[in-house]
Scaffold this motif. Structure first.
Motif, PDB file in Angstrom:
ATOM      1  N   ALA A 124      29.177 -81.130 -32.902  1.00 13.65           N
ATOM      2  CA  ALA A 124      29.123 -82.497 -32.371  1.00 13.65           C
ATOM      3  C   ALA A 124      30.299 -83.325 -32.878  1.00 13.65           C
ATOM      4  O   ALA A 124      30.876 -84.131 -32.130  1.00 13.65           O
ATOM      5  N   PHE A 125      30.673 -83.132 -34.124  1.00 12.17           N
ATOM      6  CA  PHE A 125      31.797 -83.889 -34.689  1.00 12.17           C
ATOM      7  C   PHE A 125      33.129 -83.389 -34.139  1.00 12.17           C
ATOM      8  O   PHE A 125      33.958 -84.168 -33.668  1.00 12.17           O
ATOM      9  N   VAL A 126      33.326 -82.065 -34.170  1.00  9.32           N
ATOM     10  CA  VAL A 126      34.609 -81.495 -33.750  1.00  9.32           C
ATOM     11  C   VAL A 126      34.824 -81.656 -32.249  1.00  9.32           C
ATOM     12  O   VAL A 126      35.943 -81.933 -31.796  1.00  9.32           O
ATOM     13  N   VAL A 127      33.769 -81.484 -31.466  1.00  5.88           N
ATOM     14  CA  VAL A 127      33.879 -81.564 -30.007  1.00  5.88           C
ATOM     15  C   VAL A 127      33.638 -82.985 -29.503  1.00  5.88           C
ATOM     16  O   VAL A 127      34.383 -83.504 -28.663  1.00  5.88           O
ATOM     17  N   GLY A 128      32.596 -83.618 -30.022  1.00  4.42           N
ATOM     18  CA  GLY A 128      32.177 -84.900 -29.487  1.00  4.42           C
ATOM     19  C   GLY A 128      33.150 -86.038 -29.718  1.00  4.42           C
ATOM     20  O   GLY A 128      33.405 -86.843 -28.808  1.00  4.42           O
ATOM     21  N   VAL A 129      33.705 -86.120 -30.921  1.00  4.32           N
ATOM     22  CA  VAL A 129      34.592 -87.246 -31.245  1.00  4.32           C
ATOM     23  C   VAL A 129      35.840 -87.275 -30.369  1.00  4.32           C
ATOM     24  O   VAL A 129      36.147 -88.310 -29.757  1.00  4.32           O
ATOM     25  N   PRO A 130      36.603 -86.168 -30.248  1.00  3.57           N
ATOM     26  CA  PRO A 130      37.802 -86.215 -29.389  1.00  3.57           C
ATOM     27  C   PRO A 130      37.476 -86.521 -27.926  1.00  3.57           C
ATOM     28  O   PRO A 130      38.201 -87.298 -27.280  1.00  3.57           O
ATOM     29  N   ILE A 131      36.398 -85.935 -27.401  1.00  4.44           N
ATOM     30  CA  ILE A 131      36.045 -86.180 -26.001  1.00  4.44           C
ATOM     31  C   ILE A 131      35.587 -87.624 -25.807  1.00  4.44           C
ATOM     32  O   ILE A 131      35.907 -88.257 -24.792  1.00  4.44           O
ATOM     33  N   ALA A 132      34.871 -88.176 -26.780  1.00  2.00           N
ATOM     34  CA  ALA A 132      34.444 -89.571 -26.690  1.00  2.00           C
ATOM     35  C   ALA A 132      35.649 -90.506 -26.681  1.00  2.00           C
ATOM     36  O   ALA A 132      35.672 -91.499 -25.935  1.00  2.00           O
ATOM     37  N   ILE A 133      36.661 -90.198 -27.491  1.00  2.00           N
ATOM     38  CA  ILE A 133      37.877 -91.019 -27.521  1.00  2.00           C
ATOM     39  C   ILE A 133      38.596 -90.953 -26.179  1.00  2.00           C
ATOM     40  O   ILE A 133      39.028 -91.974 -25.626  1.00  2.00           O
ATOM     41  N   LEU A 134      38.721 -89.746 -25.619  1.00  2.00           N
ATOM     42  CA  LEU A 134      39.365 -89.585 -24.312  1.00  2.00           C
ATOM     43  C   LEU A 134      38.591 -90.321 -23.223  1.00  2.00           C
ATOM     44  O   LEU A 134      39.192 -90.966 -22.348  1.00  2.00           O
ATOM     45  N   ALA A 135      37.270 -90.223 -23.266  1.00  2.00           N
ATOM     46  CA  ALA A 135      36.449 -90.907 -22.267  1.00  2.00           C
ATOM     47  C   ALA A 135      36.670 -92.414 -22.330  1.00  2.00           C
ATOM     48  O   ALA A 135      36.776 -93.084 -21.298  1.00  2.00           O
ATOM     49  N   ASN A 136      36.774 -92.946 -23.530  1.00  2.00           N
ATOM     50  CA  ASN A 136      37.013 -94.373 -23.692  1.00  2.00           C
ATOM     51  C   ASN A 136      38.380 -94.773 -23.158  1.00  2.00           C
ATOM     52  O   ASN A 136      38.533 -95.823 -22.519  1.00  2.00           O
ATOM     53  N   LEU A 137      39.391 -93.919 -23.373  1.00  2.00           N
ATOM     54  CA  LEU A 137      40.738 -94.212 -22.890  1.00  2.00           C
ATOM     55  C   LEU A 137      40.807 -94.216 -21.363  1.00  2.00           C
ATOM     56  O   LEU A 137      41.622 -94.935 -20.775  1.00  2.00           O
ATOM     57  N   PHE A 138      39.966 -93.407 -20.728  1.00  2.00           N
ATOM     58  CA  PHE A 138      39.975 -93.313 -19.264  1.00  2.00           C
ATOM     59  C   PHE A 138      38.980 -94.258 -18.600  1.00  2.00           C
ATOM     60  O   PHE A 138      38.670 -94.114 -17.418  1.00  2.00           O
ATOM     61  N   GLY A 139      38.475 -95.198 -19.355  1.00  2.00           N
ATOM     62  CA  GLY A 139      37.620 -96.216 -18.765  1.00  2.00           C
ATOM     63  C   GLY A 139      36.138 -95.963 -18.875  1.00  2.00           C
ATOM     64  O   GLY A 139      35.339 -96.709 -18.293  1.00  2.00           O
ATOM     65  N   GLY A 140      35.754 -94.932 -19.600  1.00  2.00           N
ATOM     66  CA  GLY A 140      34.335 -94.663 -19.795  1.00  2.00           C
ATOM     67  C   GLY A 140      33.789 -95.424 -20.992  1.00  2.00           C
ATOM     68  O   GLY A 140      34.503 -96.184 -21.649  1.00  2.00           O
ATOM     69  N   SER A 141      32.531 -95.198 -21.292  1.00  2.00           N
ATOM     70  CA  SER A 141      31.899 -95.893 -22.408  1.00  2.00           C
ATOM     71  C   SER A 141      32.227 -95.244 -23.744  1.00  2.00           C
ATOM     72  O   SER A 141      32.046 -95.862 -24.799  1.00  2.00           O
ATOM     73  N   GLY A 142      32.667 -93.988 -23.700  1.00  2.00           N
ATOM     74  CA  GLY A 142      32.940 -93.277 -24.939  1.00  2.00           C
ATOM     75  C   GLY A 142      31.704 -92.664 -25.564  1.00  2.00           C
ATOM     76  O   GLY A 142      31.754 -92.145 -26.680  1.00  2.00           O
ATOM     77  N   ARG A 143      30.589 -92.692 -24.851  1.00  2.00           N
ATOM     78  CA  ARG A 143      29.344 -92.110 -25.359  1.00  2.00           C
ATOM     79  C   ARG A 143      29.112 -90.759 -24.703  1.00  2.00           C
ATOM     80  O   ARG A 143      29.058 -90.653 -23.472  1.00  2.00           O
ATOM     81  N   ILE A 144      28.975 -89.722 -25.526  1.00  2.00           N
ATOM     82  CA  ILE A 144      28.759 -88.365 -25.031  1.00  2.00           C
ATOM     83  C   ILE A 144      27.360 -87.914 -25.443  1.00  2.00           C
ATOM     84  O   ILE A 144      27.052 -87.817 -26.635  1.00  2.00           O
ATOM     85  N   ASN A 145      26.512 -87.667 -24.461  1.00  2.00           N
ATOM     86  CA  ASN A 145      25.173 -87.139 -24.719  1.00  2.00           C
ATOM     87  C   ASN A 145      25.121 -85.718 -24.176  1.00  2.00           C
ATOM     88  O   ASN A 145      25.054 -85.511 -22.967  1.00  2.00           O
ATOM     89  N   PHE A 146      25.191 -84.746 -25.059  1.00  2.00           N
ATOM     90  CA  PHE A 146      25.242 -83.354 -24.630  1.00  2.00           C
ATOM     91  C   PHE A 146      23.993 -82.977 -23.848  1.00  2.00           C
ATOM     92  O   PHE A 146      22.873 -83.126 -24.326  1.00  2.00           O
ATOM     93  N   ALA A 147      24.205 -82.496 -22.611  1.00  2.00           N
ATOM     94  CA  ALA A 147      23.144 -81.976 -21.735  1.00  2.00           C
ATOM     95  C   ALA A 147      22.157 -83.035 -21.266  1.00  2.00           C
ATOM     96  O   ALA A 147      21.196 -82.713 -20.591  1.00  2.00           O
TER      97      ALA A 147
END
Length: 289
Positions: A124-147
């Protein structure tokens, strides 16, 4: 296709042993429901009636929160992983249940849960944090809820896309390391590194399985209440059946990955490969026989 073969084998292990699957899981789940019902029936009866003050009063009683929340949660976790460990051992070691319930092996269950917690937190830390940052940069909320796409679907397409990416990445990493969990369940522990290296040859198939998992989870999220009829005597059995099938297939998939990637059977002996050996071997060596 190798990924389809793995998925089919996992499904076959459930359908081909359907009576055993029901025997291993249903008594434990019913016992779990009974214990939780005895402990927290009064709370849920009051809460569902809309009496929030009465529900809060129950929680405020001495040991109220412990009785209503903590103990039921602990019972639920032990029940789920009691079934999980017992099923792994049945498929791999042919360990049969007792007259009614599978053997309760708390040591194996704890070893499984501990590894699971470590694995989930690290991924969750290794995968979730970078993807959450990218999501925020592209206009998303930056919240990743797996599955779990319930919130992402309400927030918009950017969040949905990044939740699909996050779920795929999480599932891929989890399956690559999953033999670490199963090995603990069967009492033949291996290192996390060995699990990762043992699944190296199947990485492409595991990636396909991870994509499939993310898409199926999204479809279920989109359908949402499509399986609900507004009548709980019908909705409850349907929900329970769907969750049971998903649960049994998931743990059978982990069992199959373990069988194909770590354990090699020869003359009724089980050989557990170390990291160097497993990395050298060709995929054909792991084919099922």
């Amino acid at each position: 296709m190798q990924a389809m073969e793995i998925a089919n084998d996992a499904l076959d292990s459930v359908l081909g042993n359907l009576k055993a699957a029901l025997r291993f899981s249903i008594p434990i789940l019913l016992l779990n429901i009974g214990v939780i019902g005895l402990l927290s029936y009064d709370f849920w009866q009051v809460a569902l009636s809309g009496n929030s003050f009465g529900a809060q009063a129950i929680l405020n009683d001495p040991f109220g929160t412990t009785r209503v929340i903590v103990i039921p949660l602990l019972v639920l976790v032990i029940s789920l992983y009691w079934v999980t460990v017992a099923w792994h051992r049945f498929v791999i070691l042919d360990e049969q249940p007792n007259k009614i319930l599978p053997k309760l092996q708390l040591g194996r269950i704890w070893a499984y849960i501990w590894r699971l917690l470590v694995l989930v937190i690290v991924i969750a830390f290794v995968v979730g944090v970078p993807i959450a940052i990218l999501a925020n940069l592209f206009g998303g909320s930056g919240r990743i809820n797996f599955a779990d796409y319930s919130e992402a679907l309400a927030r918009g397409p950017v969040d949905v896309v990044f939740n699909v990416i996050g779920t795929t990445a999480f599932a891929y990493a989890f399956m690559r390391y999953s033999p670490w969990l199963v090995a603990a369940a069967v009492g033949r522990p291996i290192s996390a590194g060995t699990a990762r290296r043992a699944t190296f040859w199947a990485r492409k198939s595991i990636f396909v399985l991870a994509i499939g998992y993310a898409i199926v989870a999204l479809i279920i999220g989109v359908l949402g209440s499509g399986f609900q009829f507004g009548f709980w005597p019908v909705d409850l059995p349907i929900s329970f059946a769907l969750r049971w099938v998903t649960f049994m297939f998931s743990i059978s998939l982990l069992t199959t990955l373990y069988q194909k990637n770590v354990a090699v059977y020869s003359n009724d002996e089980t050989i557990f490969l170390d990291a160097k050996e497993s990395r050298k071997l060709k995929p054909e060596f792991y084919s099922r026989w």
